[in-house]
Design a protein around this motif. Structure first.
Motif, PDB file in Angstrom:
ATOM      1  N   PRO A 178       0.947  -1.199   0.056  1.00 14.55           N
ATOM      2  CA  PRO A 178       0.056   0.194  -0.141  1.00 14.55           C
ATOM      3  C   PRO A 178       0.857   1.288   0.027  1.00 14.55           C
ATOM      4  CG  PRO A 178      -0.713  -1.207   1.778  1.00 14.55           C
ATOM      5  CD  PRO A 178       0.524  -2.139   1.178  1.00 14.55           C
ATOM      6  N   LYS A 179       2.150   1.313   0.668  1.00 18.04           N
ATOM      7  CA  LYS A 179       2.834   2.417   0.525  1.00 18.04           C
ATOM      8  C   LYS A 179       3.488   2.763  -0.785  1.00 18.04           C
ATOM      9  CE  LYS A 179       3.169   3.975   4.992  1.00 18.04           C
ATOM     10  NZ  LYS A 179       1.775   4.289   4.845  1.00 18.04           N
ATOM     11  N   LEU A 180       3.581   1.828  -1.606  1.00 19.74           N
ATOM     12  CA  LEU A 180       4.369   2.099  -2.949  1.00 19.74           C
ATOM     13  C   LEU A 180       3.806   3.242  -3.740  1.00 19.74           C
ATOM     14  CD1 LEU A 180       6.654   0.655  -4.442  1.00 19.74           C
ATOM     15  CD2 LEU A 180       5.078  -1.017  -5.409  1.00 19.74           C
ATOM     16  N   LEU A 181       2.643   3.194  -3.956  1.00 16.79           N
ATOM     17  CA  LEU A 181       2.110   4.431  -4.675  1.00 16.79           C
ATOM     18  C   LEU A 181       2.153   5.473  -4.064  1.00 16.79           C
ATOM     19  CD1 LEU A 181       0.321   4.330  -7.159  1.00 16.79           C
ATOM     20  CD2 LEU A 181      -1.659   4.839  -5.774  1.00 16.79           C
ATOM     21  N   GLU A 182       2.311   5.838  -2.753  1.00 19.07           N
ATOM     22  CA  GLU A 182       2.684   6.937  -1.985  1.00 19.07           C
ATOM     23  C   GLU A 182       4.030   7.238  -2.449  1.00 19.07           C
ATOM     24  OE1 GLU A 182       2.163   7.354   2.312  1.00 19.07           O
ATOM     25  OE2 GLU A 182       0.508   6.359   1.845  1.00 19.07           O
ATOM     26  N   GLU A 183       5.007   6.400  -2.446  1.00 13.89           N
ATOM     27  CA  GLU A 183       6.526   6.354  -2.867  1.00 13.89           C
ATOM     28  C   GLU A 183       6.816   6.987  -4.145  1.00 13.89           C
ATOM     29  OE1 GLU A 183       9.354   3.716  -0.038  1.00 13.89           O
ATOM     30  OE2 GLU A 183       7.805   2.529  -1.327  1.00 13.89           O
ATOM     31  N   ILE A 184       5.826   6.505  -5.093  1.00 13.41           N
ATOM     32  CA  ILE A 184       6.161   6.759  -6.554  1.00 13.41           C
ATOM     33  C   ILE A 184       5.381   8.132  -6.994  1.00 13.41           C
ATOM     34  CG2 ILE A 184       6.647   4.506  -7.136  1.00 13.41           C
ATOM     35  CD1 ILE A 184       3.996   4.364  -8.524  1.00 13.41           C
ATOM     36  N   PHE A 185       4.180   8.326  -6.424  1.00 19.88           N
ATOM     37  CA  PHE A 185       3.515   9.499  -6.600  1.00 19.88           C
ATOM     38  C   PHE A 185       4.179  10.761  -6.823  1.00 19.88           C
ATOM     39  CE2 PHE A 185       0.371  12.729  -6.121  1.00 19.88           C
ATOM     40  CZ  PHE A 185      -0.722  12.465  -7.379  1.00 19.88           C
ATOM     41  N   PRO A 186       5.270  11.210  -6.163  1.00 22.35           N
ATOM     42  CA  PRO A 186       5.910  12.664  -6.333  1.00 22.35           C
ATOM     43  C   PRO A 186       6.680  12.619  -7.732  1.00 22.35           C
ATOM     44  CG  PRO A 186       6.450  11.619  -3.972  1.00 22.35           C
ATOM     45  CD  PRO A 186       5.632  10.568  -4.849  1.00 22.35           C
ATOM     46  N   HIS A 187       6.968  11.433  -7.961  1.00 21.22           N
ATOM     47  CA  HIS A 187       7.884  11.161  -9.498  1.00 21.22           C
ATOM     48  C   HIS A 187       6.604  11.153 -10.479  1.00 21.22           C
ATOM     49  CE1 HIS A 187      11.193  10.237  -7.261  1.00 21.22           C
ATOM     50  NE2 HIS A 187      10.577   9.314  -6.312  1.00 21.22           N
ATOM     51  N   THR A 188       5.238  11.696 -10.369  1.00 21.55           N
ATOM     52  CA  THR A 188       4.495  11.659 -11.520  1.00 21.55           C
ATOM     53  C   THR A 188       4.182  12.811 -11.662  1.00 21.55           C
ATOM     54  OG1 THR A 188       2.456  11.453  -9.994  1.00 21.55           O
ATOM     55  CG2 THR A 188       3.569   9.328 -10.638  1.00 21.55           C
ATOM     56  N   GLY A 189       3.309  13.180 -12.728  1.00 25.94           N
ATOM     57  CA  GLY A 189       2.615  14.438 -13.322  1.00 25.94           C
ATOM     58  C   GLY A 189       3.748  14.990 -14.317  1.00 25.94           C
ATOM     59  N   ASN A 190       4.657  14.150 -15.033  1.00 28.30           N
ATOM     60  CA  ASN A 190       5.381  14.560 -16.082  1.00 28.30           C
ATOM     61  C   ASN A 190       4.867  13.873 -17.490  1.00 28.30           C
ATOM     62  OD1 ASN A 190       7.134  16.012 -14.410  1.00 28.30           O
ATOM     63  ND2 ASN A 190       7.941  13.971 -13.761  1.00 28.30           N
ATOM     64  N   ALA A 191       4.332  12.839 -17.436  1.00 29.40           N
ATOM     65  CA  ALA A 191       3.712  12.153 -18.435  1.00 29.40           C
ATOM     66  C   ALA A 191       2.668  12.770 -19.222  1.00 29.40           C
ATOM     67  CB  ALA A 191       3.489  10.709 -18.327  1.00 29.40           C
ATOM     68  N   TYR A 192       2.186  12.320 -20.670  1.00 28.59           N
ATOM     69  CA  TYR A 192       1.188  13.113 -21.103  1.00 28.59           C
ATOM     70  C   TYR A 192       0.317  11.882 -21.435  1.00 28.59           C
ATOM     71  CZ  TYR A 192      -1.834  15.918 -23.878  1.00 28.59           C
ATOM     72  OH  TYR A 192      -2.917  16.689 -24.383  1.00 28.59           O
ATOM     73  N   PHE A 193      -0.932  11.733 -21.058  1.00 32.22           N
ATOM     74  CA  PHE A 193      -1.792  10.538 -21.188  1.00 32.22           C
ATOM     75  C   PHE A 193      -2.922  10.733 -22.283  1.00 32.22           C
ATOM     76  CE2 PHE A 193      -1.898   9.359 -16.173  1.00 32.22           C
ATOM     77  CZ  PHE A 193      -0.641   9.115 -16.162  1.00 32.22           C
ATOM     78  N   ILE A 194      -2.534   9.782 -23.225  1.00 34.85           N
ATOM     79  CA  ILE A 194      -3.308   9.610 -24.243  1.00 34.85           C
ATOM     80  C   ILE A 194      -4.244   8.273 -24.246  1.00 34.85           C
ATOM     81  CG2 ILE A 194      -3.348   9.553 -26.872  1.00 34.85           C
ATOM     82  CD1 ILE A 194      -0.521  10.745 -26.636  1.00 34.85           C
ATOM     83  N   GLY A 195      -5.613   8.600 -24.380  1.00 30.59           N
ATOM     84  CA  GLY A 195      -6.606   7.578 -24.559  1.00 30.59           C
ATOM     85  C   GLY A 195      -6.814   7.037 -25.756  1.00 30.59           C
ATOM     86  N   ILE A 196      -7.196   5.906 -26.173  1.00 29.90           N
ATOM     87  CA  ILE A 196      -7.632   5.507 -27.567  1.00 29.90           C
ATOM     88  C   ILE A 196      -8.820   4.556 -27.241  1.00 29.90           C
ATOM     89  CG2 ILE A 196      -6.916   4.477 -29.761  1.00 29.90           C
ATOM     90  CD1 ILE A 196      -4.588   5.846 -29.580  1.00 29.90           C
ATOM     91  N   THR A 197      -9.772   4.779 -27.501  1.00 33.81           N
ATOM     92  CA  THR A 197     -10.729   4.097 -27.261  1.00 33.81           C
ATOM     93  C   THR A 197     -11.917   4.073 -28.665  1.00 33.81           C
ATOM     94  OG1 THR A 197     -12.725   3.698 -25.539  1.00 33.81           O
ATOM     95  CG2 THR A 197     -12.534   5.871 -26.453  1.00 33.81           C
ATOM     96  N   GLY A 198     -12.552   3.048 -28.555  1.00 31.37           N
ATOM     97  CA  GLY A 198     -13.535   2.844 -29.849  1.00 31.37           C
ATOM     98  C   GLY A 198     -14.105   1.336 -29.744  1.00 31.37           C
ATOM     99  N   PRO A 199     -15.047   0.759 -30.570  1.00 33.38           N
ATOM    100  CA  PRO A 199     -15.490  -0.603 -30.350  1.00 33.38           C
ATOM    101  C   PRO A 199     -14.530  -1.456 -30.887  1.00 33.38           C
ATOM    102  CG  PRO A 199     -16.596   0.730 -32.365  1.00 33.38           C
ATOM    103  CD  PRO A 199     -15.405   1.877 -31.456  1.00 33.38           C
TER     104      PRO A 199
END
Ligand code: GDP
Ligand code: MG
Length: 314
Positions: free
Chosen positions: A28-49
């Motif tokens: 459970p602590k892992l996400l807390e540890e990595i969270f400060p290192h996030t926010g730099n990536a650009y998220f692209i969603g590809i969706t459809g049937p």
């Protein structure tokens, strides 16, 4: 070296291990540890049937995103085939070339049966890839209902893929699409009906007045022949620049955090409710009373919820 250090350096086996841990909720602590290192990536969603060519488009667009020494993480979510897993296998084979590239990491989210929590897990895994240093995180989801809307919630740019033969599906999806699409792609442009669909979609989009500052581009592609891919990649980048320039990216990302928190609260309350709060014996007694029409289901609910908020620890 510590797992986390190797992970932050972009070591693929370390990334895979961190993902597994997050997926299984074992640390459970892992996400807390990595969270400060996030926010730099650009998220692209590809969706459809299903079968629209999403995986083919991902395959085609990734090389464009890799230009200028960028790194791309891919998450393929396909909840449609719990039995055969066929679509995923197909994706794996076709994405093989990409997987060998040291700047690419691919993760398939196989769901054997249960849909519950899939979107939520996917969002956390997107964060993992963000922390691992990927510049772009691509999330492919099958447009089968709530899930793609859910995942669009974390994406900066959502690309909705349609095909000429989608027919009725398009009608059904229209409302949802209008909500989430930043870019619309009509794939299988080599098939008849593609131009007609483009016209239809243009008409549908003209009728709305939301997101007024961003005119949703409608692009035609033939993924398997690499047609229209350059334009798609540049349109994604253009949307990114638009969000950054206008400052919308900050507003949107904050909105997304709000939605995420709300979603997690709901999840937590649900588990809490099932695991601890409902004293089954007491519930049975109350149900007996409700059966005799002495108390209402609403009363029972209030009693349970009141108790829940009295309990401090979650
Ligand atoms: N004719 C044609 N077939 C395509 C095109 N793009 C993908 N396909 C084919 O459509 C099928 C489904 O593609 P896939 O990428 O797996 O779709 P997904 O389920 O949306 O990920 C595959 O057999 C592809 O080869 C296209 O532009 N034209
Ligand atoms: Mg696919």
């Amino acid at each position: 070296m510590e797992l986390l250090q190797r992970f932050l350096k972009g070591d693929k086996p370390a990334i895979a291990r961190v993902i597994t841990k997050i997926e299984n909720g074992t640390d459970p602590k892992l996400l807390e540890e990595i969270f400060p290192h996030t926010g730099n990536a650009y998220f692209i969603g590809i969706t459809g049937p299903p079968g629209a060519g999403k995986s083919s488009l991902v395959n085609a667009i990734v090389p464009k995103l890799l230009e200028n020494n960028k790194k791309v993480g891919i998450i393929a979510v396909d909840p449609t085939s719990p039995f055969s897993g066929g679509a995923l296998l197909g994706d794996r084979i076709r994405m093989n070339d990409l997987a060998l590239n040291e700047n690419v990491f691919i993760r398939s989210m196989a769901t054997r049966g249960s849909l519950g929590g899939l979107a939520s897990k996917t969002k956390d895994i997107a964060l993992v890839l963000d922390a691992a240093g990927f510049d772009y995180v691509l999330i492919e989801t099958v447009g089968v209902g709530q899930i793609e809307l859910d995942i669009a919630q974390v994406c900066d740019t959502t690309v909705v893929v349609l095909v000429p033969e989608s027919g009725d599906a398009i009608q059904a999806m229209k409302a949802g699409i209008l909500e989430v699409a930043d870019i619309l792609v009509v794939n299988k442009g080599d098939r008849s009906g593609a131009d007609r669909l483009i016209l239809e979609m243009k008409f549908a989009f003209e009728l709305r007045d939301e997101k007024i500052n961003w005119q949703i581009p409608i692009l035609k592609t033939v993924a398997i022949e690499n047609q229209g891919i350059e334009k798609l990649a540049s349109t994604v980048k253009f949307h990114k620049e638009y969000l950054e320039r206008s400052g919308e990216i900050e507003i949107e990302r904050k909105n997304k955090l709000v939605l995420r928190v709300n979603e997690l609260i709901e999840e937590k309350i649900k588990t809490h409710l099932h695991n601890y709060i409902i004293d089954q014996k007491q519930l049975k007694k109350m149900i007996d009373k409700a059966y005799e029409r002495k108390i209402t289901p609403h009363y029972i609910t209030d009693e349970i919820v009141k108790k829940m908020f009295l309990k401090k620890e979650v």
